[in-house]
Design a protein around this motif. Structure first.
Motif, PDB file in Angstrom:
ATOM      1  N   LEU B  91       0.868  -1.182   0.000  1.00  0.00           N
ATOM      2  CA  LEU B  91       0.000   0.000   0.000  1.00  0.00           C
ATOM      3  C   LEU B  91       0.901   1.228   0.000  1.00  0.00           C
ATOM      4  O   LEU B  91       1.705   1.400   0.908  1.00  0.00           O
ATOM      5  CB  LEU B  91      -0.869  -0.054   1.254  1.00  0.00           C
ATOM      6  CG  LEU B  91      -2.182   0.701   1.248  1.00  0.00           C
ATOM      7  CD1 LEU B  91      -3.191  -0.057   2.093  1.00  0.00           C
ATOM      8  CD2 LEU B  91      -1.983   2.061   1.817  1.00  0.00           C
ATOM      9  N   ILE B  92       0.813   2.017  -1.055  1.00  0.00           N
ATOM     10  CA  ILE B  92       1.658   3.208  -1.167  1.00  0.00           C
ATOM     11  C   ILE B  92       0.918   4.415  -0.583  1.00  0.00           C
ATOM     12  O   ILE B  92      -0.234   4.672  -0.932  1.00  0.00           O
ATOM     13  CB  ILE B  92       2.010   3.496  -2.645  1.00  0.00           C
ATOM     14  CG1 ILE B  92       2.939   2.413  -3.204  1.00  0.00           C
ATOM     15  CG2 ILE B  92       2.631   4.878  -2.820  1.00  0.00           C
ATOM     16  CD1 ILE B  92       4.370   2.493  -2.745  1.00  0.00           C
ATOM     17  N   GLY B 109       3.372  -1.404  -9.403  1.00  0.00           N
ATOM     18  CA  GLY B 109       2.910  -2.698  -8.896  1.00  0.00           C
ATOM     19  C   GLY B 109       2.297  -2.638  -7.513  1.00  0.00           C
ATOM     20  O   GLY B 109       2.103  -3.669  -6.864  1.00  0.00           O
ATOM     21  N   ALA B 110       1.948  -1.428  -7.070  1.00  0.00           N
ATOM     22  CA  ALA B 110       1.311  -1.296  -5.750  1.00  0.00           C
ATOM     23  C   ALA B 110      -0.113  -1.854  -5.807  1.00  0.00           C
ATOM     24  O   ALA B 110      -0.787  -1.736  -6.825  1.00  0.00           O
ATOM     25  CB  ALA B 110       1.271   0.170  -5.337  1.00  0.00           C
ATOM     26  N   ASN B 111      -0.537  -2.453  -4.706  1.00  0.00           N
ATOM     27  CA  ASN B 111      -1.925  -2.941  -4.648  1.00  0.00           C
ATOM     28  C   ASN B 111      -2.910  -1.793  -4.539  1.00  0.00           C
ATOM     29  O   ASN B 111      -4.015  -1.858  -5.061  1.00  0.00           O
ATOM     30  CB  ASN B 111      -2.124  -3.865  -3.443  1.00  0.00           C
ATOM     31  CG  ASN B 111      -1.421  -5.174  -3.608  1.00  0.00           C
ATOM     32  OD1 ASN B 111      -0.195  -5.202  -3.639  1.00  0.00           O
ATOM     33  ND2 ASN B 111      -2.169  -6.257  -3.742  1.00  0.00           N
ATOM     34  N   TRP B 129     -10.111  -3.550   1.645  1.00  0.00           N
ATOM     35  CA  TRP B 129     -10.251  -3.787   0.205  1.00  0.00           C
ATOM     36  C   TRP B 129      -9.213  -4.809  -0.267  1.00  0.00           C
ATOM     37  O   TRP B 129      -9.522  -5.741  -1.005  1.00  0.00           O
ATOM     38  CB  TRP B 129     -10.084  -2.469  -0.559  1.00  0.00           C
ATOM     39  CG  TRP B 129     -10.201  -2.661  -2.034  1.00  0.00           C
ATOM     40  CD1 TRP B 129      -9.209  -2.969  -2.904  1.00  0.00           C
ATOM     41  CD2 TRP B 129     -11.404  -2.625  -2.801  1.00  0.00           C
ATOM     42  NE1 TRP B 129      -9.706  -3.112  -4.164  1.00  0.00           N
ATOM     43  CE2 TRP B 129     -11.049  -2.908  -4.138  1.00  0.00           C
ATOM     44  CE3 TRP B 129     -12.747  -2.372  -2.502  1.00  0.00           C
ATOM     45  CZ2 TRP B 129     -11.985  -2.944  -5.170  1.00  0.00           C
ATOM     46  CZ3 TRP B 129     -13.673  -2.410  -3.529  1.00  0.00           C
ATOM     47  CH2 TRP B 129     -13.293  -2.688  -4.841  1.00  0.00           C
ATOM     48  N   VAL B 130      -7.982  -4.615   0.150  1.00  0.00           N
ATOM     49  CA  VAL B 130      -6.918  -5.543  -0.271  1.00  0.00           C
ATOM     50  C   VAL B 130      -7.215  -6.952   0.260  1.00  0.00           C
ATOM     51  O   VAL B 130      -7.021  -7.948  -0.440  1.00  0.00           O
ATOM     52  CB  VAL B 130      -5.533  -5.057   0.230  1.00  0.00           C
ATOM     53  CG1 VAL B 130      -4.452  -6.084  -0.075  1.00  0.00           C
ATOM     54  CG2 VAL B 130      -5.177  -3.719  -0.406  1.00  0.00           C
ATOM     55  N   ALA B 131      -7.743  -7.016   1.486  1.00  0.00           N
ATOM     56  CA  ALA B 131      -7.989  -8.340   2.095  1.00  0.00           C
ATOM     57  C   ALA B 131      -9.155  -9.072   1.439  1.00  0.00           C
ATOM     58  O   ALA B 131      -9.069 -10.275   1.173  1.00  0.00           O
ATOM     59  CB  ALA B 131      -8.270  -8.161   3.596  1.00  0.00           C
ATOM     60  N   PRO B 146      -0.442  -6.418  -9.395  1.00  0.00           N
ATOM     61  CA  PRO B 146      -1.883  -6.652  -9.417  1.00  0.00           C
ATOM     62  C   PRO B 146      -2.486  -6.126 -10.722  1.00  0.00           C
ATOM     63  O   PRO B 146      -2.019  -5.114 -11.248  1.00  0.00           O
ATOM     64  CB  PRO B 146      -2.403  -5.835  -8.226  1.00  0.00           C
ATOM     65  CG  PRO B 146      -1.224  -5.532  -7.396  1.00  0.00           C
ATOM     66  CD  PRO B 146      -0.036  -5.530  -8.289  1.00  0.00           C
ATOM     67  N   ASP B 147      -3.492  -6.826 -11.204  1.00  0.00           N
ATOM     68  CA  ASP B 147      -4.169  -6.412 -12.431  1.00  0.00           C
ATOM     69  C   ASP B 147      -4.662  -4.980 -12.272  1.00  0.00           C
ATOM     70  O   ASP B 147      -5.382  -4.669 -11.319  1.00  0.00           O
ATOM     71  CB  ASP B 147      -5.360  -7.361 -12.680  1.00  0.00           C
ATOM     72  CG  ASP B 147      -5.872  -7.245 -14.097  1.00  0.00           C
ATOM     73  OD1 ASP B 147      -5.679  -6.170 -14.706  1.00  0.00           O
ATOM     74  OD2 ASP B 147      -6.465  -8.217 -14.590  1.00  0.00           O
TER      75      ASP B 147
END
Lengths: 171, 193
Positions: B91-92, B109-111, B129-131, B146-147
């Motif tokens: 997470l940036i 490439g950050a989620n 959200w990430v979880a 991540p896409d």
């Protein structure tokens, strides 16, 4: 990890990390409870925050030059002052010190302008910094309603003037 | 709609920010969310050391992390082909909210990218959200991460949705998927516009 390629160059595959497995376990703290606990915890840190803020303001005061007509992006102190003002703005907002955030944001915008190559009068930066110092003092004493009123006035200074003094645009 | 709880107990967080005070605040917030293991890093070298010495599960990283920035670090992690951390959630956090910076953070490439100042609820929602919405990863010659073809339409399990938000559904695929090169060129065009 099982996967499927969408074309020759890109390979798309599902990812389930240790974090995903752990975070989705039953249990945990309900969202509202977690947020309330965090906000309450931050409130307990207000005294420490003010100490940190005073240190940062002292550092910014040391960085700002005493005399100059115009400030340009070539001035070596600009980046350092900008970074510290950003840290003050971001941290104050998270901690709920909105007047400090507002005043620090004005300084950040001034430094952004300078960084974009536009000359800027040092007087204006000095004024914004003094506003930030005043905002810091208010953080000690003002209640939330008073702070919101001050922010409203700073955002729209003409609203604080008597109606007769407000300039109306000519048609 | 059920509201699932995040269970952060035992998850190893690494907070990477040059600002020690911000790290401390982040720690406080994460602990209130239920996290029990939180490590700190002040620069990219500290992060690399922590990744070797600990088993880190989640990285919160400032975009201005010394010496080369959090985006460069994210890119390095994603492109380390043999690293076990290649798919770690990142997470940036960024104070620079210019569109170009956000796009660069996504392309590193950050989620998820979170604009500073960070609110308590905002941070919770992003971690949730990430979880709860893990995205597939894309491995291509030009991108690993991540896409990027996704859009937040309200937060997971209804959290953060406003009254006026409409329900959404994803339509059936009715044509060939875009190749990664096509996506890259579209993103580049949008960035130049």
């Amino acid at each position: 990890m099982a996967g499927s390629g969408s074309d020759d160059d890109a390979f798309v595959f599902p990812v389930r990390t240790h974090f995903h497995a752990m975070a989705r376990r039953p249990g945990g703290i309900p969202r509202e409870q977690a947020i309330e606990a965090a906000e309450s915890h931050l409130h307990e840190l207000h005294h420490e925050f003010k100490e940190w803020l005073d240190q940062e303001l002292a550092e910014i005061a040391k960085i700002l030059p005493q005399s100059a007509d115009e400030v340009t992006s070539d001035d070596p102190w600009v980046e350092a002052a900008h970074a510290r003002c950003q840290a003050v703005r971001d941290t104050a907002a998270t901690m709920g010190f909105y007047l400090v955030t507002f005043a620090a944001n004005n300084l950040c915008e001034a430094f952004d302008t300078i960084r974009s190559g536009i000359e800027y009068p040092l007087d204006a930066i000095d004024r914004d910094f003094k506003t930030l110092l005043l905002a810091r003092q208010e953080a000690d004493s003002a209640d939330r309603t008073r702070l919101q009123e001050l922010i409203r006035r700073m955002e729209n200074p003409s609203a604080a003037l008597p109606p007769a003094a407000r300039r109306t645009p000519s048609k | 709609m059920t509201r699932e709880n995040l269970n952060l107990h035992g998850i190893n967080f690494l907070v990477a920010d040059a600002n020690a005070y911000f790290c401390m605040i982040s720690q406080s917030i994460l602990r209130s969310f239920g996290a029990t293991k939180i490590y700190e890093a002040r620069n990219a070298m500290d992060v690399r050391r922590a990744l070797v010495e600990q088993r880190i599960d989640f990285l919160l990283c400032d975009s201005m992390l010394p010496p080369s920035g959090g985006l460069e670090l994210t890119r390095t992690i994603r492109w380390s082909a043999n690293s076990e951390y290649r798919t770690i959630p990142i997470l940036i956090l960024t104070s620079d909210t210019r569109l170009n910076t956000i796009a660069m953070a996504r392309d590193s490439g950050a989620n998820m990218v979170v604009a500073k100042p960070v609110s308590v609820s905002g941070l919770y929602n992003r971690i949730a959200w990430v979880a709860f919405h893990p995205r597939s990863f894309v491995d291509s010659p030009t991108y690993f991460g991540p896409d990027r073809r996704f859009k937040i339409e309200g937060f997971p399990t209804g959290v953060g949705r406003r009254k006026g938000d409409k329900e959404f559904s994803v339509g059936e695929e009715d044509g060939p998927a875009l190749a990664q090169d096509d996506i890259d060129s579209l993103l580049n065009l949008a960035r130049k516009a």
